[in-house]
Design an enzyme around this catalytic site. Structure first.
Site, PDB file in Angstrom:
ATOM      1  CD  GLU A  24     -22.022  -1.695   7.730  1.00  0.00           C
ATOM      2  OE1 GLU A  24     -22.265  -0.521   7.383  1.00  0.00           O
ATOM      3  OE2 GLU A  24     -22.187  -2.682   6.975  1.00  0.00           O
ATOM      4  CD1 TRP A  25     -24.007   0.950  15.126  1.00  0.00           C
ATOM      5  CD2 TRP A  25     -24.462  -0.997  16.134  1.00  0.00           C
ATOM      6  NE1 TRP A  25     -25.065   1.157  15.970  1.00  0.00           N
ATOM      7  CE2 TRP A  25     -25.376  -0.010  16.610  1.00  0.00           C
ATOM      8  CE3 TRP A  25     -24.546  -2.302  16.630  1.00  0.00           C
ATOM      9  CZ2 TRP A  25     -26.360  -0.304  17.546  1.00  0.00           C
ATOM     10  CZ3 TRP A  25     -25.539  -2.588  17.560  1.00  0.00           C
ATOM     11  CH2 TRP A  25     -26.424  -1.601  18.013  1.00  0.00           C
ATOM     12  CG  LEU A  26     -26.181  -2.321   9.633  1.00  0.00           C
ATOM     13  CD1 LEU A  26     -27.125  -3.218   8.848  1.00  0.00           C
ATOM     14  CD2 LEU A  26     -25.375  -1.429   8.696  1.00  0.00           C
ATOM     15  CG  ASP A  84     -34.960 -17.574   9.084  1.00  0.00           C
ATOM     16  OD1 ASP A  84     -36.194 -17.740   9.118  1.00  0.00           O
ATOM     17  OD2 ASP A  84     -34.250 -17.617  10.106  1.00  0.00           O
TER      18      ASP A  84
END
Length: 302
Positions: A102-104, A208
């Site tokens: 998904e593009w955020l 991380d």
């Protein structure tokens, strides 16, 4: 920016299966993606936008994107922190491995960003397991990370985290016999030094959590990216977040308000946890991290 032909074809096929209609990548724009793989904002002829990264030059280990996809799915299922949705993942049969997310849309932090993330991280850590580990081994950066289950946190941190990275660094010649003896003294005392951590139990970790893996979205909410997930002591995420900085005002206060820390975190456990990530940096980037690693070792009260 140009996509490898096989990756483009595989991504378009995956999108067609997902939507039930043909999809064609019409625009590819490079974005920051780290040192392991190139990354891009891709747009289709239907106007849909996604984030894509793929292997290049042999730097992406086999299985890395599959492990990342499963970690993202686990974090999403916890319904505590915002992560990008996994759209599709592909193997080397496309010419290179790839991961479509998904593009955020990026944005800027506001007064709510960091306190909300602190509370969300505490909620993530409330997702528990009976033992320490993960169903599979995965990666820290491009290095293998062993996750075999353990009933003891000190044993897990010694055998799955510190010892493998230390052995790798010693074989590469980064630490001499004297430094090795100092590390061995620490490993011998881990059960006592991490005793309070056992009471907290095994939390779901990002694994991380440095500043570069926090993505502030439009509207100011923060999402977490690039996880190296497993069940471990919750303070590991906090210790990593403090190693290189970048977490804004209110993050730590909100976390501690949601879930206070046991005594001894800053004095004992934080440097022990940060040692793992510093050893990883030695093994990834070389001798420039040796001095800071030894300094952190000296900070542990043995």
């Amino acid at each position: 920016m140009k996509l490898p032909g096989g990756v483009r074809v595989a991504v378009e096929r995956a999108l067609a299966r997902r939507t039930g209609r043909e999809a064609h990548v019409s625009s590819v724009r490079a974005v920051g993606g780290g040192c392991i793989s190139p990354a891009a904002r891709v747009e289709t002829d239907a106007g849909d936008v996604f984030f894509l990264k793929w292997g290049s030059g042999g730097r992406t280990p086999a299985g890395l994107f599959d492990a990342e996809a499963r970690a993202l799915a686990a974090l999403a299922a916890a319904n505590a922190v915002r992560v990008p949705e996994v759209i599709a993942v592909g193997g080397p049969d496309s010419g290179a491995p790839w991961l479509l997310l998904e593009w955020l849309e990026p944005g800027s932090p506001n007064a709510r960003t960091w306190p909300e993330l602190g509370r969300s991280l505490a909620a993530l850590h409330r997702v528990r397991a009976e033992r320490y580990g993960w169903p599979e081994d995965n990666f820290i950066g491009s290095l293998p990370q062993a996750n075999g289950w353990s009933a003891s946190w000190a044993a897990f941190w010694r055998e799955r985290r510190l010892a493998p990275q230390l052995e790798r660094a010693v074989r590469a010649g980064y630490f001499d016999a004297r430094a090795r003896r100092r590390f061995d003294a620490l490993l011998d005392r881990l059960d006592a030094l991490l005793a309070e951590a056992e009471a907290d139990g095994a939390s779901l970790l990002h694994g991380d959590l440095w500043g570069g893996n926090v993505h502030v979205m439009a509207g100011g909410r923060a999402a977490l990216i690039d996880p190296s997930a497993y069940h471990g002591h919750r303070e590991v995420d906090l210790a990593m977040s403090e190693l290189f900085g970048g977490f804004g005002s209110g993050f730590y206060e909100a976390y501690r308000e949601a879930w206070p820390l046991a005594p001894g975190y800053a004095e004992r456990r934080r440097p022990i946890y940060q040692l793992y990530y510093l050893l990883v940096h030695v093994n990834l980037f070389g001798a420039s991290y040796v001095g800071s690693t030894l300094a952190r070792l000296d900070a542990v009260p043995l």
